[in-house]
Design an enzyme around this catalytic site. Structure first.
Site, PDB file in Angstrom:
ATOM      1  N   SER A  25       0.823  -1.203   0.000  1.00  0.00           N
ATOM      2  CA  SER A  25       0.000   0.000   0.000  1.00  0.00           C
ATOM      3  C   SER A  25       0.861   1.259   0.000  1.00  0.00           C
ATOM      4  CB  SER A  25      -0.934   0.038   1.211  1.00  0.00           C
ATOM      5  OG  SER A  25      -0.167   0.171   2.387  1.00  0.00           O
ATOM      6  N   TYR A  58      -3.326   0.640  -2.857  1.00  0.00           N
ATOM      7  CA  TYR A  58      -4.426   1.234  -2.106  1.00  0.00           C
ATOM      8  C   TYR A  58      -3.859   2.097  -0.983  1.00  0.00           C
ATOM      9  CZ  TYR A  58      -3.433  -2.471   1.232  1.00  0.00           C
ATOM     10  OH  TYR A  58      -2.801  -3.301   2.126  1.00  0.00           O
TER      11      TYR A  58
END
Length: 115
Positions: A25, A58
Site C-alpha cells: 500500500s 491502495y
C-alpha cells in the site's frame, strides 16, 4: 456506459519512507488525503517523477499533518525517500456526470504540507 476519469491528485509529493517489509500500500498523511478527496482503502496510481515507474496500490491513512508519504511492500522497490511522486485517484461516472465534474488537485509545499 461508465467511463473512468481522473478524480483526485496529489501533485509532486515527496516520498518520506519506503518500507519493503510491510504488507503493501501507500501511507498518506490524512490531511493530504482529505484535501485531495482520497479515501482510505481507495485504489490509486503512483507515478514516480524520478525514475518513471508507475504502479497501483491502495491507500492507508497516515498521521495528520505528519507529511508522510510511504510506499509499502513491493512498491518500496520502485521509490526512494526523496523521490517526487504524483498520486492519482480515478472514479467511474457516466459521460453526463463527467461533463460537469471538477477533479481535485493539491500541490503540497515542502515537507508535504498543505499550501
Amino acid at each position: 456506459m461508465l467511463i473512468q476519469r481522473f478524480k483526485s491528485k496529489i501533485h509532486r509529493a515527496t516520498v518520506t519512507e519506503a518500507n519493503l517489509n510491510y504488507v503493501g500500500s501507500i501511507t498518506i498523511d490524512e490531511s493530504l488525503m482529505k484535501a485531495a478527496n482520497i479515501l482510505e482503502g481507495e485504489r490509486v496510481q503512483i507515478v514516480n517523477n524520478n525514475n518513471g515507474a508507475r504502479l497501483e496500490t491502495y491507500v492507508i491513512k497516515g498521521e495528520a499533518n505528519s507529511g508522510v508519504i510511504c510506499l509499502n511492500g513491493a512498491a518500496a522497490r520502485l521509490v526512494q525517500p526523496g523521490d517526487v511522486v504524483i498520486i492519482i485517484a480515478y472514479a467511474y461516472m457516466t459521460p453526463e456526470e463527467s461533463a460537469s465534474f471538477e477533479p481535485t488537485t493539491i500541490m503540497p509545499k515542502e515537507g508535504n504540507r498543505l499550501p
